[in-house]
Every structure is written in C-alpha cells, then in structure tokens.
Design a protein around this motif. Structure first.
Motif, mmCIF file in Angstrom:
data_model
loop_
_atom_site.group_PDB
_atom_site.id
_atom_site.type_symbol
_atom_site.label_atom_id
_atom_site.label_comp_id
_atom_site.label_asym_id
_atom_site.label_seq_id
_atom_site.Cartn_x
_atom_site.Cartn_y
_atom_site.Cartn_z
ATOM 1 N N ILE A 99 0.477 -1.295 0.140
ATOM 2 C CA ILE A 99 -0.137 0.159 0.090
ATOM 3 C C ILE A 99 0.915 0.799 -0.035
ATOM 4 O O ILE A 99 0.602 2.055 -0.818
ATOM 5 C CB ILE A 99 -0.990 -0.057 1.060
ATOM 6 N N GLY A 100 1.977 1.674 1.119
ATOM 7 C CA GLY A 100 3.276 2.180 0.693
ATOM 8 C C GLY A 100 3.885 2.525 -0.425
ATOM 9 O O GLY A 100 3.900 3.600 -0.813
ATOM 10 N N TYR A 101 4.244 1.239 -1.348
ATOM 11 C CA TYR A 101 4.310 1.838 -2.707
ATOM 12 C C TYR A 101 3.773 2.021 -3.301
ATOM 13 O O TYR A 101 3.532 2.782 -4.474
ATOM 14 C CB TYR A 101 5.324 0.064 -2.820
ATOM 15 N N SER A 102 2.023 1.442 -2.741
ATOM 16 C CA SER A 102 0.914 2.048 -3.819
ATOM 17 C C SER A 102 1.374 3.670 -3.875
ATOM 18 O O SER A 102 1.078 4.177 -5.218
ATOM 19 C CB SER A 102 -0.149 1.647 -4.132
ATOM 20 N N TYR A 103 1.214 3.835 -2.822
ATOM 21 C CA TYR A 103 1.112 5.181 -2.299
ATOM 22 C C TYR A 103 2.155 6.268 -3.576
ATOM 23 O O TYR A 103 2.186 7.581 -3.897
ATOM 24 C CB TYR A 103 1.469 5.761 -1.233
ATOM 25 N N ALA A 104 3.417 5.850 -2.791
ATOM 26 C CA ALA A 104 4.719 6.525 -3.608
ATOM 27 C C ALA A 104 4.664 6.773 -5.146
ATOM 28 O O ALA A 104 4.983 6.696 -6.428
ATOM 29 C CB ALA A 104 6.156 5.123 -3.308
ATOM 30 N N ASN A 105 3.892 4.797 -6.021
ATOM 31 C CA ASN A 105 3.884 5.111 -7.207
ATOM 32 C C ASN A 105 3.181 6.591 -7.394
ATOM 33 O O ASN A 105 3.694 7.093 -8.397
ATOM 34 C CB ASN A 105 3.765 3.868 -7.895
ATOM 35 N N PHE A 106 1.165 6.197 -7.473
ATOM 36 C CA PHE A 106 1.290 7.222 -7.084
ATOM 37 C C PHE A 106 1.045 9.046 -7.141
ATOM 38 O O PHE A 106 1.413 9.533 -8.012
ATOM 39 C CB PHE A 106 -0.548 7.432 -6.328
ATOM 40 N N ARG A 107 1.830 9.233 -5.757
ATOM 41 C CA ARG A 107 2.768 10.126 -5.693
ATOM 42 C C ARG A 107 3.572 11.378 -5.724
ATOM 43 O O ARG A 107 3.735 12.094 -5.849
ATOM 44 C CB ARG A 107 2.191 10.637 -4.038
ATOM 45 N N LEU A 108 4.469 10.337 -5.568
ATOM 46 C CA LEU A 108 6.283 10.878 -5.495
ATOM 47 C C LEU A 108 6.811 10.165 -7.202
ATOM 48 O O LEU A 108 7.769 10.982 -7.635
ATOM 49 C CB LEU A 108 7.076 9.602 -4.169
ATOM 50 N N LEU A 109 6.367 9.242 -7.086
ATOM 51 C CA LEU A 109 6.714 8.694 -8.831
ATOM 52 C C LEU A 109 6.034 9.095 -9.792
ATOM 53 O O LEU A 109 6.643 8.921 -11.276
ATOM 54 C CB LEU A 109 7.089 7.002 -8.592
ATOM 55 N N GLY A 110 4.341 9.574 -9.950
ATOM 56 C CA GLY A 110 4.016 9.863 -10.729
ATOM 57 C C GLY A 110 3.719 8.539 -12.442
ATOM 58 O O GLY A 110 4.005 9.147 -12.921
ATOM 59 N N ASP A 111 3.536 8.045 -11.388
ATOM 60 C CA ASP A 111 3.712 5.928 -12.530
ATOM 61 C C ASP A 111 2.142 5.481 -11.651
ATOM 62 O O ASP A 111 1.935 4.808 -11.008
ATOM 63 C CB ASP A 111 4.888 4.966 -12.392
ATOM 64 N N SER A 112 0.819 6.268 -12.571
ATOM 65 C CA SER A 112 -0.827 5.433 -11.764
ATOM 66 C C SER A 112 -0.637 4.389 -11.888
ATOM 67 O O SER A 112 -1.496 3.675 -11.333
ATOM 68 C CB SER A 112 -1.508 6.509 -12.278
ATOM 69 N N PRO A 113 -0.538 4.042 -13.100
ATOM 70 C CA PRO A 113 -0.797 2.265 -13.519
ATOM 71 C C PRO A 113 0.393 1.597 -12.478
ATOM 72 O O PRO A 113 -0.874 0.404 -12.341
ATOM 73 C CB PRO A 113 0.333 2.034 -14.893
ATOM 74 N N PHE A 114 1.383 1.736 -12.108
ATOM 75 C CA PHE A 114 2.119 0.795 -11.119
ATOM 76 C C PHE A 114 1.465 1.146 -9.756
ATOM 77 O O PHE A 114 1.249 0.577 -8.828
ATOM 78 C CB PHE A 114 3.480 0.564 -11.406
ATOM 79 N N GLY A 115 1.133 2.310 -9.281
ATOM 80 C CA GLY A 115 0.640 2.580 -8.186
ATOM 81 C C GLY A 115 -1.278 1.577 -8.105
ATOM 82 O O GLY A 115 -0.894 0.871 -7.317
ATOM 83 N N VAL A 116 -1.712 1.120 -9.497
ATOM 84 C CA VAL A 116 -2.842 0.007 -9.183
ATOM 85 C C VAL A 116 -2.334 -0.757 -9.338
ATOM 86 O O VAL A 116 -3.119 -1.977 -8.212
ATOM 87 C CB VAL A 116 -4.113 0.394 -10.349
ATOM 88 N N ILE A 117 -0.901 -1.259 -9.995
ATOM 89 C CA ILE A 117 -0.926 -2.405 -9.942
ATOM 90 C C ILE A 117 -0.356 -3.129 -8.362
ATOM 91 O O ILE A 117 -0.447 -3.998 -7.610
ATOM 92 C CB ILE A 117 0.601 -2.547 -10.724
ATOM 93 N N TRP A 118 0.447 -2.218 -7.368
ATOM 94 C CA TRP A 118 1.045 -2.825 -6.355
ATOM 95 C C TRP A 118 -0.632 -2.801 -5.537
ATOM 96 O O TRP A 118 -0.764 -3.292 -4.955
ATOM 97 C CB TRP A 118 1.499 -1.025 -6.104
ATOM 98 N N LEU A 119 -1.607 -2.428 -5.989
ATOM 99 C CA LEU A 119 -3.209 -2.283 -5.205
ATOM 100 C C LEU A 119 -3.021 -4.647 -5.291
ATOM 101 O O LEU A 119 -3.677 -4.301 -5.029
ATOM 102 C CB LEU A 119 -4.011 -1.483 -5.133
ATOM 103 N N TYR A 120 -3.146 -4.528 -6.352
ATOM 104 C CA TYR A 120 -2.714 -5.710 -7.270
ATOM 105 C C TYR A 120 -2.169 -6.709 -6.199
ATOM 106 O O TYR A 120 -2.478 -7.528 -5.407
ATOM 107 C CB TYR A 120 -2.449 -5.939 -8.269
ATOM 108 N N TRP A 121 -1.610 -5.836 -5.827
ATOM 109 C CA TRP A 121 0.263 -7.123 -5.350
ATOM 110 C C TRP A 121 -0.381 -7.002 -3.796
ATOM 111 O O TRP A 121 -0.052 -8.311 -3.154
ATOM 112 C CB TRP A 121 1.595 -6.732 -5.054
#
Length: 217
Positions: A99-121
């Motif tokens: 969940i933390g890595y999902s947040y990081a991808n959405f907000r810090l890395l600007g990578d929304s697809p992997f933000g969702v993928i981390w939620l899958y994981w």
C-alpha cells in the motif's frame, strides 16, 4: 533490468496459482520460486549499488526485495515441507508495505499504472496471509485464480509492453487495470465460493423448477 525481472515475476505468480489450483506438483514449482527469488534479490542489489545517488531508483528497487524474499521463502518451504505460517505472516507485512509503494507510485513517482498494480499485489499478498498464515483453506481456489491472473496482468504483459515500447497513455492503463481488477476478482469470488458455480446454478434451477406445494396439498 527491473522490467526483465518483472517478466519472471509474472511467470512465478502464474505457476504458484496453478499449484494452488492443484494442477502442478509443489516441489516442482518450488524450484522455479528459487530461481525467481534469487533474481529478485540480485536485481535490486545491483540497481541500488549502481545508483547510490539516485533516491528515486533506490525507492523503486527497494520494493523488489519483497518479491525476492517471498519466492525464496516459498521455494525453501515447499522443498523442506515447512509449515506455511511463516510465509503467511511475512505476506501480511508485504501486503501492508505494498500500500505504501502504491502511494509512492501515485504521488512521488508519477506512475499511476504501477500505483494500481501495487494495489493488485497488496490484495494478493493479503490473500496469501489469510490462506497460509491464518489457514483459511476455503480461499485456496480463489487465491490460486487471483495469483494466476495477476501473473499475466501485473507481470508478464506490462513487462513485455514496456520492453517493446508499447506502454503508453498511463492514465488510461491505470483506469483499465482498476476496472478489470474489480470486475474480474468480484466475479471470481462469486464463482469460487459457489454463488455462481455450475453446482450452485444447477441447484438454483432445480429449486425454481421444483413443483410448489400449495396450502391445499
């Protein structure tokens, strides 16, 4: 390099799902877990070691260890016939961190697809916790299907599209992944728990077609 490893994450998730569905021998699958687990420990170590001044790369690479340690843990446990509770409780840790890595991808890395993928994981590793840590064995088929599907949707397909230069329009990809996950996993839950199963549908049809007794009968 990380995306090459992601391709094989897809493979091992698919194989672990097949194993949970009872279609493959656990010890045979254990060997491949060791292969991918080793790769997923070596890869982030190299990435971090060669990008010590790049906090973004270090952040991205650090999450790979979660997978590497999981697969090594699973592989050793299957070969040694160890109790699965250790893997299960480690999976809870992974699910929370994801969940933390999902947040990081959405907000810090600007990578929304992997933000969702981390939620899958996160969802999948939560299922591993419930199945292996808390021994909710009724979740075995559902978890197997989720793992097998996520192997393709979060690993093999994204990796191949990225490596071939076809990973474009990230917002559309993120939305498609989100919709796909909700629809498919809800439908899977209904099928695997018997609500929409063939047996359940047959039972329902028999109940509907059975003659009803009236008060006079």
């Amino acid at each position: 390099m990380a995306y090459v490893g992601l391709l094989y994450v897809g493979a091992v998730l698919f194989l672990n799902g097949v194993m949970l569905l009872g279609k493959a021998d656990p010890k045979a699958i254990a060997v491949f877990n060791l292969f991918v687990g080793g790769l997923q420990v070596i890869t982030p170590t190299i990435l971090i070691g060669t990008h010590l001044a790049d906090p973004v790369t270090i952040l991205s690479a650090s999450g790979i260890y979660l997978f590497g340690f999981t697969y090594l843990y699973v592989g050793i446990g299957l070969l040694g016939n160890l109790d699965s509770s250790g893997v299960g409780w480690f999976s809870l840790f992974v699910a929370i961190m994801a969940i933390g890595y999902s947040y990081a991808n959405f907000r810090l890395l600007g990578d929304s697809p992997f933000g969702v993928i981390w939620l899958y994981w996160s969802f999948l590793w939560l299922l591993f916790f419930l199945l292996l840590g808390l021994k909710f064995e009724r979740l075995t088929r559902f978890t197997g299907w989720v793992a097998a599907i996520e192997g393709w949707v979060t690993g093999a397909i994204p990796s191949f599209l990225i490596l071939t230069g076809h990973w474009q329009d990230p917002n559309a990809i993120a939305l498609a992944l989100l919709i796909f996950g909700v629809v498919v996993f809800v439908a899977l839950w209904l099928f695997t728990t018997g609500v929409w199963s063939v047996r359940g549908l047959r039972s329902g049809s028999r109940a509907m077609s059975a003659p009803r007794r009236t008060a006079h009968q």
